[in-house]
Design a protein around this motif. Structure first.
Motif, PDB file in Angstrom:
ATOM      1  N   ARG A 170      41.495   1.498  57.354  1.00  0.00           N
ATOM      2  CA  ARG A 170      42.000   2.594  56.518  1.00  0.00           C
ATOM      3  C   ARG A 170      43.470   2.875  56.812  1.00  0.00           C
ATOM      4  NH1 ARG A 170      38.974   6.625  53.949  1.00  0.00           N
ATOM      5  NH2 ARG A 170      40.196   8.422  53.270  1.00  0.00           N
ATOM      6  N   ALA A 171      43.815   2.952  58.108  1.00  0.00           N
ATOM      7  CA  ALA A 171      45.179   3.312  58.483  1.00  0.00           C
ATOM      8  C   ALA A 171      46.182   2.236  58.097  1.00  0.00           C
ATOM      9  CB  ALA A 171      45.243   3.580  59.988  1.00  0.00           C
ATOM     10  N   ALA A 172      45.838   0.977  58.329  1.00  0.00           N
ATOM     11  CA  ALA A 172      46.797  -0.102  58.107  1.00  0.00           C
ATOM     12  C   ALA A 172      46.818  -0.592  56.666  1.00  0.00           C
ATOM     13  CB  ALA A 172      46.481  -1.269  59.041  1.00  0.00           C
ATOM     14  N   TYR A 173      45.650  -0.643  56.027  1.00  0.00           N
ATOM     15  CA  TYR A 173      45.560  -1.291  54.724  1.00  0.00           C
ATOM     16  C   TYR A 173      45.096  -0.364  53.601  1.00  0.00           C
ATOM     17  CZ  TYR A 173      45.564  -5.155  58.043  1.00  0.00           C
ATOM     18  OH  TYR A 173      45.862  -5.997  59.075  1.00  0.00           O
ATOM     19  N   GLY A 174      44.803   0.880  53.914  1.00  0.00           N
ATOM     20  CA  GLY A 174      44.405   1.812  52.869  1.00  0.00           C
ATOM     21  C   GLY A 174      43.006   1.589  52.333  1.00  0.00           C
ATOM     22  N   HIS A 175      42.121   0.987  53.123  1.00  0.00           N
ATOM     23  CA  HIS A 175      40.749   0.771  52.653  1.00  0.00           C
ATOM     24  C   HIS A 175      39.990   2.093  52.656  1.00  0.00           C
ATOM     25  CE1 HIS A 175      40.521  -3.825  53.658  1.00  0.00           C
ATOM     26  NE2 HIS A 175      41.619  -3.487  53.000  1.00  0.00           N
ATOM     27  N   LYS A 235      54.187  -0.346  55.505  1.00  0.00           N
ATOM     28  CA  LYS A 235      53.110  -0.796  56.381  1.00  0.00           C
ATOM     29  C   LYS A 235      52.823  -2.286  56.221  1.00  0.00           C
ATOM     30  CE  LYS A 235      50.588   3.629  56.435  1.00  0.00           C
ATOM     31  NZ  LYS A 235      49.302   4.276  56.070  1.00  0.00           N
ATOM     32  N   ASN A 236      53.020  -2.802  55.017  1.00  0.00           N
ATOM     33  CA  ASN A 236      52.690  -4.195  54.712  1.00  0.00           C
ATOM     34  C   ASN A 236      53.863  -4.829  53.965  1.00  0.00           C
ATOM     35  OD1 ASN A 236      49.560  -4.260  55.376  1.00  0.00           O
ATOM     36  ND2 ASN A 236      49.930  -2.386  54.226  1.00  0.00           N
ATOM     37  N   PRO A 237      54.937  -5.198  54.696  1.00  0.00           N
ATOM     38  CA  PRO A 237      56.180  -5.629  54.050  1.00  0.00           C
ATOM     39  C   PRO A 237      56.056  -6.895  53.209  1.00  0.00           C
ATOM     40  CG  PRO A 237      56.291  -5.945  56.432  1.00  0.00           C
ATOM     41  CD  PRO A 237      55.083  -5.116  56.170  1.00  0.00           C
ATOM     42  N   LEU A 238      55.059  -7.740  53.468  1.00  0.00           N
ATOM     43  CA  LEU A 238      54.851  -8.929  52.648  1.00  0.00           C
ATOM     44  C   LEU A 238      53.927  -8.655  51.460  1.00  0.00           C
ATOM     45  CD1 LEU A 238      54.430 -11.730  55.352  1.00  0.00           C
ATOM     46  CD2 LEU A 238      56.506 -10.994  54.160  1.00  0.00           C
ATOM     47  N   TRP A 239      53.368  -7.475  51.416  1.00  0.00           N
ATOM     48  CA  TRP A 239      52.372  -7.103  50.392  1.00  0.00           C
ATOM     49  C   TRP A 239      51.279  -8.177  50.306  1.00  0.00           C
ATOM     50  CZ3 TRP A 239      53.733  -2.370  47.934  1.00  0.00           C
ATOM     51  CH2 TRP A 239      52.724  -1.824  47.136  1.00  0.00           C
ATOM     52  N   HIS A 240      50.933  -8.769  51.449  1.00  0.00           N
ATOM     53  CA  HIS A 240      49.853  -9.748  51.590  1.00  0.00           C
ATOM     54  C   HIS A 240      50.112 -11.044  50.818  1.00  0.00           C
ATOM     55  CE1 HIS A 240      47.845  -6.365  53.387  1.00  0.00           C
ATOM     56  NE2 HIS A 240      47.875  -5.694  52.264  1.00  0.00           N
ATOM     57  N   ALA A 241      51.360 -11.278  50.441  1.00  0.00           N
ATOM     58  CA  ALA A 241      51.678 -12.535  49.754  1.00  0.00           C
ATOM     59  C   ALA A 241      51.381 -13.740  50.639  1.00  0.00           C
ATOM     60  CB  ALA A 241      53.146 -12.540  49.318  1.00  0.00           C
ATOM     61  N   ASP A 242      51.470 -13.567  51.958  1.00  0.00           N
ATOM     62  CA  ASP A 242      51.190 -14.671  52.871  1.00  0.00           C
ATOM     63  C   ASP A 242      49.723 -15.078  52.851  1.00  0.00           C
ATOM     64  OD1 ASP A 242      50.952 -12.039  53.976  1.00  0.00           O
ATOM     65  OD2 ASP A 242      50.566 -12.922  55.935  1.00  0.00           O
ATOM     66  N   GLU A 243      48.839 -14.226  52.332  1.00  0.00           N
ATOM     67  CA  GLU A 243      47.420 -14.551  52.235  1.00  0.00           C
ATOM     68  C   GLU A 243      47.081 -15.310  50.957  1.00  0.00           C
ATOM     69  OE1 GLU A 243      45.109 -11.019  52.596  1.00  0.00           O
ATOM     70  OE2 GLU A 243      45.971 -10.423  54.522  1.00  0.00           O
ATOM     71  N   SER A 244      48.031 -15.404  50.051  1.00  0.00           N
ATOM     72  CA  SER A 244      47.746 -15.932  48.715  1.00  0.00           C
ATOM     73  C   SER A 244      47.255 -17.375  48.704  1.00  0.00           C
ATOM     74  CB  SER A 244      48.983 -15.788  47.827  1.00  0.00           C
ATOM     75  OG  SER A 244      49.370 -14.430  47.723  1.00  0.00           O
ATOM     76  N   PRO A 245      47.855 -18.308  49.476  1.00  0.00           N
ATOM     77  CA  PRO A 245      47.399 -19.706  49.372  1.00  0.00           C
ATOM     78  C   PRO A 245      45.918 -19.901  49.671  1.00  0.00           C
ATOM     79  CG  PRO A 245      49.535 -19.616  50.442  1.00  0.00           C
ATOM     80  CD  PRO A 245      49.062 -18.197  50.314  1.00  0.00           C
ATOM     81  N   TRP A 246      45.400 -19.269  50.728  1.00  0.00           N
ATOM     82  CA  TRP A 246      43.981 -19.491  51.025  1.00  0.00           C
ATOM     83  C   TRP A 246      43.083 -18.781  50.018  1.00  0.00           C
ATOM     84  CZ3 TRP A 246      40.666 -15.491  52.085  1.00  0.00           C
ATOM     85  CH2 TRP A 246      41.204 -14.282  52.554  1.00  0.00           C
ATOM     86  N   LYS A 247      43.516 -17.643  49.502  1.00  0.00           N
ATOM     87  CA  LYS A 247      42.718 -16.985  48.468  1.00  0.00           C
ATOM     88  C   LYS A 247      42.642 -17.851  47.208  1.00  0.00           C
ATOM     89  CE  LYS A 247      43.794 -12.218  49.874  1.00  0.00           C
ATOM     90  NZ  LYS A 247      44.451 -10.946  49.474  1.00  0.00           N
ATOM     91  N   VAL A 248      43.778 -18.405  46.813  1.00  0.00           N
ATOM     92  CA  VAL A 248      43.824 -19.213  45.593  1.00  0.00           C
ATOM     93  C   VAL A 248      43.000 -20.484  45.746  1.00  0.00           C
ATOM     94  CG1 VAL A 248      45.360 -20.569  44.110  1.00  0.00           C
ATOM     95  CG2 VAL A 248      46.018 -18.255  44.821  1.00  0.00           C
ATOM     96  N   LYS A 249      42.965 -21.046  46.949  1.00  0.00           N
ATOM     97  CA  LYS A 249      42.127 -22.220  47.189  1.00  0.00           C
ATOM     98  C   LYS A 249      40.682 -21.919  46.803  1.00  0.00           C
ATOM     99  CE  LYS A 249      40.331 -22.924  51.166  1.00  0.00           C
ATOM    100  NZ  LYS A 249      40.064 -23.200  52.606  1.00  0.00           N
ATOM    101  N   TYR A 250      40.170 -20.771  47.224  1.00  0.00           N
ATOM    102  CA  TYR A 250      38.793 -20.399  46.893  1.00  0.00           C
ATOM    103  C   TYR A 250      38.630 -20.087  45.402  1.00  0.00           C
ATOM    104  CZ  TYR A 250      37.643 -19.998  51.893  1.00  0.00           C
ATOM    105  OH  TYR A 250      37.408 -20.255  53.225  1.00  0.00           O
ATOM    106  N   VAL A 251      39.632 -19.445  44.796  1.00  0.00           N
ATOM    107  CA  VAL A 251      39.557 -19.129  43.366  1.00  0.00           C
ATOM    108  C   VAL A 251      39.478 -20.408  42.540  1.00  0.00           C
ATOM    109  CG1 VAL A 251      40.845 -18.189  41.402  1.00  0.00           C
ATOM    110  CG2 VAL A 251      40.695 -16.884  43.532  1.00  0.00           C
TER     111      VAL A 251
END
Length: 268
Positions: free
Chosen positions: A175-180, A34-50
């Motif tokens: 829930r369906a796409a991301y398992g929330h 369902k999520n072939p990148l395992w959300h790695a593409d979201e990492s740069p903006w998350k790390v900016k905030y961290v």
């Protein structure tokens, strides 16, 4: 995750299979499909905030742990952002996530296929919990178990609940796409952390930024997938405009009414 509590339908005989089904999508490879990148593409903006949170609160961690590290990209970028001064460990229970993360291993940056709660002597200066709580059946127990593992915790939580998402029926999509399994507002998230004994030191809203370079690198051999993801970015940018305008006026109203914001919390 506990499966021994009774249910209205007959106790643990019914709760154990349900627990297994929730967990198995991360073990079997279903989530990766369902999520072939395992959300790695979201990492740069998350790390900016961290990194902003670390700097703003003058933290100087020498050991960092990322629980539920996924593809490992968040931890890698945090490690780089702190100029490699920290020893970093990433933990995940998914074999597919671990296989991706392990390729990033280097000196002072290591990954383990394990549940950190089973590491009895593990303790860190800073623990990252990035977009994990919404996936875990019993996040109260998880947070209590993690509390002694680090002095400081940085926790990232999607704020799925908003007037827009409820009216449009979007919660089922999460829930369906991301398992929330759980959906939060800012107020619910902060109250929940207090309920399990965490002291909230600081928090900030975050916004997902498009990372077209990463998507291009990962999908250039799949033109249709690339086109679909770029189209999704454009659509999200259009939908996001009203939320950003309202956010400039009143941050909480933007999150409550239009959604799409997340919450980054520093706690101990």
């Amino acid at each position: 995750m506990s499966s021994t509590e009774p249910t209205a339908l007959g106790g643990r005989e019914r709760s154990e299979p349900a627990t297994a089904m929730i967990r198995d999508q991360y073990l079997s490879g279903e989530y990766l499909v369902k999520n072939p990148l395992w959300h790695a593409d979201e990492s740069p903006w998350k790390v900016k905030y961290v990194l902003q949170m670390i700097a703003r609160n003058k933290l100087a961690p020498t050991t960092i742990c990322d629980v539920g590290c996924g593809a490992g990209e968040v931890l890698r970028l945090v490690h780089e952002g702190l100029q490699g001064r920290c020893s970093c460990w990433g933990y995940d229970v998914s074999p597919q996530a671990f296989a991706r993360a392990q390729r990033l291993s280097r000196e002072r940056l290591q990954f383990k296929l394990a549940d950190i709660r089973q590491e009895k002597d593990a303790h860190f200066d800073l623990l990252l919990l990035m977009d994990v709580l919404e996936h875990v059946e019993d996040y109260f127990t998880l947070l209590r178990d993690l509390r002694p593992k680090a002095e400081y915790k940085i926790i990232h939580i999607p704020l799925d609940l908003s007037v827009r998402t409820v009216l449009l029926g979007k919660l089922r999509d999460f829930r369906a796409a991301y398992g929330h399994l759980h959906h939060f507002t800012k107020e619910v998230a902060l109250e929940m952390l207090g309920d399990v004994g965490y002291e909230v030191i600081d928090y900030a809203y975050t916004w997902q930024a498009n990372n077209l370079r990463y998507v291009w690198n990962e999908n250039q051999q799949h033109p249709w997938r690339l086109a679909w993801r770029v189209a999704g970015f454009v659509a999200r940018a259009i939908v996001a405009l009203p939320s950003h305008v309202l956010f400039a006026i009143h941050e909480d109203w933007a999150a409550r009414l239009l959604g799409q914001w997340r919450l980054l919390v520093l706690a101990r």
